[in-house]
Each structure stands twice: as structure tokens, then as C-alpha cells.
Design a protein around this motif. Structure first.
Motif, PDB file in Angstrom:
ATOM      1  N   THR A  60       0.788  -1.198   0.043  1.00 32.70           N
ATOM      2  CA  THR A  60       0.009  -0.065   0.176  1.00 32.70           C
ATOM      3  C   THR A  60       0.818   1.318  -0.041  1.00 32.70           C
ATOM      4  OG1 THR A  60      -0.197  -0.133   2.551  1.00 32.70           O
ATOM      5  CG2 THR A  60      -2.098  -1.161   1.082  1.00 32.70           C
ATOM      6  N   ASP A  61       2.222   1.304   0.777  1.00 33.85           N
ATOM      7  CA  ASP A  61       2.849   2.497   0.679  1.00 33.85           C
ATOM      8  C   ASP A  61       3.370   2.459  -0.563  1.00 33.85           C
ATOM      9  OD1 ASP A  61       2.751   2.625   3.200  1.00 33.85           O
ATOM     10  OD2 ASP A  61       4.608   1.867   3.911  1.00 33.85           O
ATOM     11  N   TYR A  62       3.796   1.464  -1.537  1.00 33.46           N
ATOM     12  CA  TYR A  62       3.923   1.675  -3.040  1.00 33.46           C
ATOM     13  C   TYR A  62       2.922   2.199  -3.904  1.00 33.46           C
ATOM     14  CZ  TYR A  62       5.577   0.221  -7.422  1.00 33.46           C
ATOM     15  OH  TYR A  62       5.681   0.428  -9.057  1.00 33.46           O
ATOM     16  N   ALA A  63       1.649   1.803  -3.447  1.00 32.60           N
ATOM     17  CA  ALA A  63       0.811   2.102  -4.269  1.00 32.60           C
ATOM     18  C   ALA A  63       0.296   3.704  -4.006  1.00 32.60           C
ATOM     19  CB  ALA A  63      -0.598   1.400  -3.954  1.00 32.60           C
ATOM     20  N   GLU A  64       0.455   4.232  -2.617  1.00 28.96           N
ATOM     21  CA  GLU A  64       0.510   5.651  -2.635  1.00 28.96           C
ATOM     22  C   GLU A  64       1.459   6.423  -3.183  1.00 28.96           C
ATOM     23  OE1 GLU A  64       0.662   5.888   1.611  1.00 28.96           O
ATOM     24  OE2 GLU A  64      -1.357   5.107   2.008  1.00 28.96           O
ATOM     25  N   PRO A  85       0.474   6.085  -7.839  1.00 24.30           N
ATOM     26  CA  PRO A  85      -0.899   6.013  -7.826  1.00 24.30           C
ATOM     27  C   PRO A  85      -1.130   5.241  -9.431  1.00 24.30           C
ATOM     28  CG  PRO A  85      -0.483   8.294  -7.652  1.00 24.30           C
ATOM     29  CD  PRO A  85       0.769   7.642  -7.505  1.00 24.30           C
ATOM     30  N   GLY A  86      -0.419   5.511 -10.308  1.00 25.02           N
ATOM     31  CA  GLY A  86      -0.636   4.977 -11.660  1.00 25.02           C
ATOM     32  C   GLY A  86      -0.795   3.261 -11.647  1.00 25.02           C
ATOM     33  N   ARG A  87      -0.160   2.836 -10.721  1.00 21.55           N
ATOM     34  CA  ARG A  87       0.269   1.484 -10.569  1.00 21.55           C
ATOM     35  C   ARG A  87      -1.096   0.612 -10.089  1.00 21.55           C
ATOM     36  NH1 ARG A  87       3.757   1.093 -14.411  1.00 21.55           N
ATOM     37  NH2 ARG A  87       5.823   1.396 -13.872  1.00 21.55           N
ATOM     38  N   ALA A 143      -4.243  -3.932  -8.504  1.00 25.11           N
ATOM     39  CA  ALA A 143      -5.726  -4.426  -8.405  1.00 25.11           C
ATOM     40  C   ALA A 143      -5.992  -5.580  -9.178  1.00 25.11           C
ATOM     41  CB  ALA A 143      -6.742  -3.518  -8.425  1.00 25.11           C
ATOM     42  N   ARG A 144      -5.471  -5.578 -10.498  1.00 22.28           N
ATOM     43  CA  ARG A 144      -5.696  -6.671 -11.296  1.00 22.28           C
ATOM     44  C   ARG A 144      -5.007  -7.863 -10.867  1.00 22.28           C
ATOM     45  NH1 ARG A 144      -3.753  -4.363 -16.111  1.00 22.28           N
ATOM     46  NH2 ARG A 144      -4.512  -2.462 -15.538  1.00 22.28           N
ATOM     47  N   ARG A 145      -3.638  -7.882 -10.540  1.00 20.24           N
ATOM     48  CA  ARG A 145      -3.017  -8.889  -9.926  1.00 20.24           C
ATOM     49  C   ARG A 145      -3.524  -9.658  -8.744  1.00 20.24           C
ATOM     50  NH1 ARG A 145       2.677  -9.869 -11.408  1.00 20.24           N
ATOM     51  NH2 ARG A 145       2.430 -11.535  -9.819  1.00 20.24           N
ATOM     52  N   LEU A 146      -4.147  -8.632  -7.765  1.00 15.38           N
ATOM     53  CA  LEU A 146      -5.039  -9.108  -6.602  1.00 15.38           C
ATOM     54  C   LEU A 146      -6.198  -9.847  -7.204  1.00 15.38           C
ATOM     55  CD1 LEU A 146      -4.609  -6.338  -4.065  1.00 15.38           C
ATOM     56  CD2 LEU A 146      -3.607  -8.857  -3.766  1.00 15.38           C
ATOM     57  N   GLU A 147      -6.958  -9.239  -8.100  1.00 13.23           N
ATOM     58  CA  GLU A 147      -8.262 -10.019  -8.365  1.00 13.23           C
ATOM     59  C   GLU A 147      -7.788 -11.174  -9.118  1.00 13.23           C
ATOM     60  OE1 GLU A 147     -11.823  -8.915 -11.690  1.00 13.23           O
ATOM     61  OE2 GLU A 147      -9.951  -7.780 -11.828  1.00 13.23           O
ATOM     62  N   ARG A 148      -6.915 -11.406 -10.142  1.00 10.81           N
ATOM     63  CA  ARG A 148      -6.357 -12.815 -10.737  1.00 10.81           C
ATOM     64  C   ARG A 148      -6.307 -13.730  -9.744  1.00 10.81           C
ATOM     65  NH1 ARG A 148      -1.968 -11.309 -14.090  1.00 10.81           N
ATOM     66  NH2 ARG A 148      -2.880  -9.129 -14.554  1.00 10.81           N
TER      67      ARG A 148
END
Length: 100
Positions: free
Chosen positions: A53-57, A60-62, A67-72
Motif C-alpha cells: 500500500t505504501d508503494y501504491a500511495e 498511484p498509476g500502478r 488491483a488486477r493482480r490481486l483480482e486474478r
């Protein structure tokens, strides 16, 4: 005269989300230590989710790719038996990702 050469590994861009996302899921043999039967997730896994989540913050373009990887992974684990603990980790990852 043309020459074909490969870039050294240090010059190839590294996609950190490709390393951080699968890292939140422990190996199946260590899963019983990471997630209890009550659904409580270990501190080690929570730290890895926090790193993601720190990396995502910071990037933000990632977020859609993460989310796609988590969804898969979530869809993959839904069809398997005895993998409900992985579902707990996936859902926790999504919740933390939405919260950031």
C-alpha cells in the motif's frame, strides 16, 4: 553494420508491484503459520501488505495493475478447496488498497 545486444540487467526497469503483490501470499506449506483459522493474519503478512500500500500511495498509476493482480489471484483461489486463508489475505489487500 548493425549489432544486436542485450541491455545489462541493471538497465532493465524493474516493476516493483510485480514483486510486492505475490509476496503478500505465503507458500502453501507456511500458510497455517500466516493465517489462523479465525482469519487473523500474521504481522509478517500485514507488513508486506503495508509495503504494497505504501508503494501504491507513491505510485498511484500502478494501482489498477496491482488491483488486477490481486483480482486474478482471488479468482484463482475461489475455485480451490482449502484455500480460504488466501481469500482472507486477498480481501485484506483489497481493503488496504482502497483505504490508501
Amino acid at each position: 553494420m548493425t549489432s544486436c545486444f542485450f541491455q545489462p540487467r541493471s538497465r532493465v526497469p524493474l516493476k516493483r508491484y510485480n514483486l510486492l503483490t505475490p509476496a503478500i501470499f505465503p507458500k502453501f506449506s507456511a500458510l497455517s503459520e500466516e493465517v489462523t483459522s479465525e482469519g487473523e493474519i500474521s504481522k509478517n503478512t500485514l507488513k508486506k501488505i503495508s509495503n504494497l500500500t505504501d508503494y501504491a500511495e507513491k505510485n498511484p498509476g500502478r494501482i489498477p495493475k496491482i488491483a488486477r493482480r490481486l483480482e486474478r489471484r482471488l479468482n484463482k483461489e475461489i475455485g480451490r478447496e482449502n484455500r480460504s486463508r488466501y481469500l482472507d489475505i486477498s480481501v485484506r489487500g483489497f481493503v488496504e488498497l482502497i483505504a490508501c
